[in-house]
Design an enzyme around this catalytic site. Sequence first.
Site, PDB file in Angstrom:
ATOM      1  N   THR A  76     -33.351 -41.828  56.601  1.00  0.00           N
ATOM      2  CA  THR A  76     -33.346 -40.508  55.944  1.00  0.00           C
ATOM      3  C   THR A  76     -32.100 -39.721  56.351  1.00  0.00           C
ATOM      4  OG1 THR A  76     -35.709 -40.249  55.700  1.00  0.00           O
ATOM      5  CG2 THR A  76     -34.518 -38.259  56.169  1.00  0.00           C
ATOM      6  N   GLY A  98     -38.145 -38.091  60.628  1.00  0.00           N
ATOM      7  CA  GLY A  98     -39.225 -38.714  61.392  1.00  0.00           C
ATOM      8  C   GLY A  98     -40.483 -38.719  60.551  1.00  0.00           C
ATOM      9  N   GLY A 116     -43.105 -37.397  58.555  1.00  0.00           N
ATOM     10  CA  GLY A 116     -43.203 -36.111  57.888  1.00  0.00           C
ATOM     11  C   GLY A 116     -44.529 -35.407  58.077  1.00  0.00           C
TER      12      GLY A 116
HETATM   13  N1  ASP Z   1     -39.241 -37.438  57.247  1.00  0.00           N
HETATM   14  C1  ASP Z   1     -39.261 -38.457  56.229  1.00  0.00           C
HETATM   15  C2  ASP Z   1     -40.624 -38.471  55.586  1.00  0.00           C
HETATM   16  O1  ASP Z   1     -41.616 -38.402  56.270  1.00  0.00           O
HETATM   17  C3  ASP Z   1     -38.949 -39.830  56.721  1.00  0.00           C
HETATM   18  C4  ASP Z   1     -37.756 -39.969  57.648  1.00  0.00           C
HETATM   19  O2  ASP Z   1     -37.253 -38.976  58.146  1.00  0.00           O
HETATM   20  O3  ASP Z   1     -37.299 -41.094  57.884  1.00  0.00           O
HETATM   21  O4  ASP Z   1     -40.672 -38.587  54.389  1.00  0.00           O
END
Ligand code: ASP
Length: 308
Positions: free
Chosen positions: A177, A229, A231
């Site tokens: 991400t 991270g 979410g």
């Molecule tokens: N925060 C993102 C989500 O949960 C995923 C990520 O940050 O890798 O969609």
Amino acid sequence: MRNDFSLMIHGGAGALDNVKDERIAVRYLESIRVILEYGRDALSRGATAVEAVETCASLLEDDPLFNAGCGSVLNENGKVEMDAGIMDGRDLSAGAVAAIGNIANPVQLARLVMDGSEHVLLIGEGALHFAQHCGMELTPDHYFFTPDRIRQLDEARLRGRIMLDHDADGDAQKYGTIGAVARDSNGDLAAATSTGGIVNKRMGRVGDSPIIGAGVYADNETCAVSATGYGEEFMRTVFAKTIADAVEFRDADARDAVDFGIGYLRRKVNGRGGAICIDRHGNCASGMTTPKMIHGWIEHGGESFCRF
Ligand code: ASP
């Protein structure tokens, strides 16, 4: 040339076991470095913080190394459903899109929602309708798919689990991400976050990235934050706003605010992930509960640094 700006970008948090392979580590760091320098160029020529975060996030979306735009992870049905959010610290205006496909740069659509609609968050079909109304072209499905993502979904299905793009599972191909935060030379702050979400997620699942105050936040009086991270854990702790509140109510600088937010995330929900933050004075800080987070920064127009 204007030089008192700060800029931070990230490319996801997690175990990142794959960066033990030096060739993969070099590819990540090189991409982060090039995009930071692009952002430096824009900011030193007078780009606003909003323009800078949109530009950097778009470049990160275009790089199939990262889990956003091209190269987004796949949901349980093998489809790409992306989320993105952007916020302008000058007036707390914000725009976001969720559960969308067929948009090469979701962060640009989020910006259009912010600037050209009366809403903050548009989802799915309605968001695509708005994109077309704004003259944005739809991008065919095949643009988003990469062989690595198909393999990654197969693995997650075999294990019967959802996972962060960067979770450890022995696969050498892991990407993340993305997000950007900036303070321009006028002292204005902005933040943007964009993602394909988590691997093997349910259809219709929306993460923290487009939720203002969870995965993205900017306020000129406090700081700009972008998170990466799990979410669900960020939504439950209003993670990005918790960091901003530490500046607002505890008079913290970026370093103390991130430490406060990370401590809160860990204590309340044992949350997994991290954040980048620039405070109103242009100080940069990052923190994570995962072993690593790919990120880079330029503080007060100085040298650029890239780290895991
Ligand atoms: N925060 C993102 C989500 O949960 C995923 C990520 O940050 O890798 O969609």
